[in-house]
Design an enzyme around this catalytic site. Sequence first.
Site, mmCIF file in Angstrom:
data_model
loop_
_atom_site.group_PDB
_atom_site.id
_atom_site.type_symbol
_atom_site.label_atom_id
_atom_site.label_comp_id
_atom_site.label_asym_id
_atom_site.label_seq_id
_atom_site.Cartn_x
_atom_site.Cartn_y
_atom_site.Cartn_z
ATOM 1 N N ASP A 181 35.870 39.864 39.506
ATOM 2 C CA ASP A 181 35.675 38.448 39.246
ATOM 3 C C ASP A 181 36.904 37.840 38.565
ATOM 4 O OD1 ASP A 181 33.508 36.225 39.025
ATOM 5 O OD2 ASP A 181 34.315 36.351 36.985
ATOM 6 N N GLU A 210 38.650 38.134 43.260
ATOM 7 C CA GLU A 210 38.441 36.705 43.472
ATOM 8 C C GLU A 210 39.684 35.954 42.982
ATOM 9 O OE1 GLU A 210 35.334 33.210 42.030
ATOM 10 O OE2 GLU A 210 35.963 34.818 40.669
#
Length: 249
Positions: A181, A210
């Site tokens: 993330d 990400e």
Amino acid sequence: MKPSWFKNAKIYQILIDRFSGADSSLNKPDFFGGNIKGITEKLDYIKGLGMNTIWLSPFWKTNKYHGYHILNYTKPDEHFGTIDDLEVLIRKAHINSLRVISDFVPNHCSDNHPFFINAKTSRNSRYYDWFYFKKWPDNYLCFLDVKELPKLNLDNPETQNYMIDAAKYWLSLGLDGYRIDHVIGPSFKFWEKFSYEIKKSYPGCILFGEAWGEGVISRYYKTINIRNKFWHRLVGISQESIQKQYYGI
């Protein structure tokens, strides 16, 4: 280099709390009750869709149903299940030729994390340097401007080693890798060490992140660690330029 199995991955993403195993006694809508056992019971269904990889939302101790407000990186949340439940899921998934990856969220934790609470009690706290206090105790860097998610100082060796060890622990239970993330948050120095240490111990695992930056405005630049910040302030962040920065790490 990506492991060969990932080239043909067909990934089924699961938000654990919302997928299977709901308990009507739980406090909705905070937690619906989906859990790891519920996923295990649905492996045939997932495989029947033509999938060969399961991507789990964060399963660590949390105070939010989605799991991204982490309270403990070394224990699963009781809403989602136990370590035994996770090991059973991974084992049965592998028997069914399914890989299992999960989200990993190293850039920030919940403001209710014990380490952060301790850091706010004293400048002499062991955990003071685990965070970025601009004006202690209430002014600190966080995920963009979300004060509930204080940013971890992953260039602090102690914090860095803690996070790498946590990632290795869950891989030791059989996870096949991580979707990471908000990779634009931590420094490239951290990612280079993280990737090296993880791949050294688990060369077959997948790490992908990400690298989202388009739409991140200049006031958030102090919370991210992309290269060429001055240039991006002038021309803005393009998705392609950000993704290229992480290629090959």
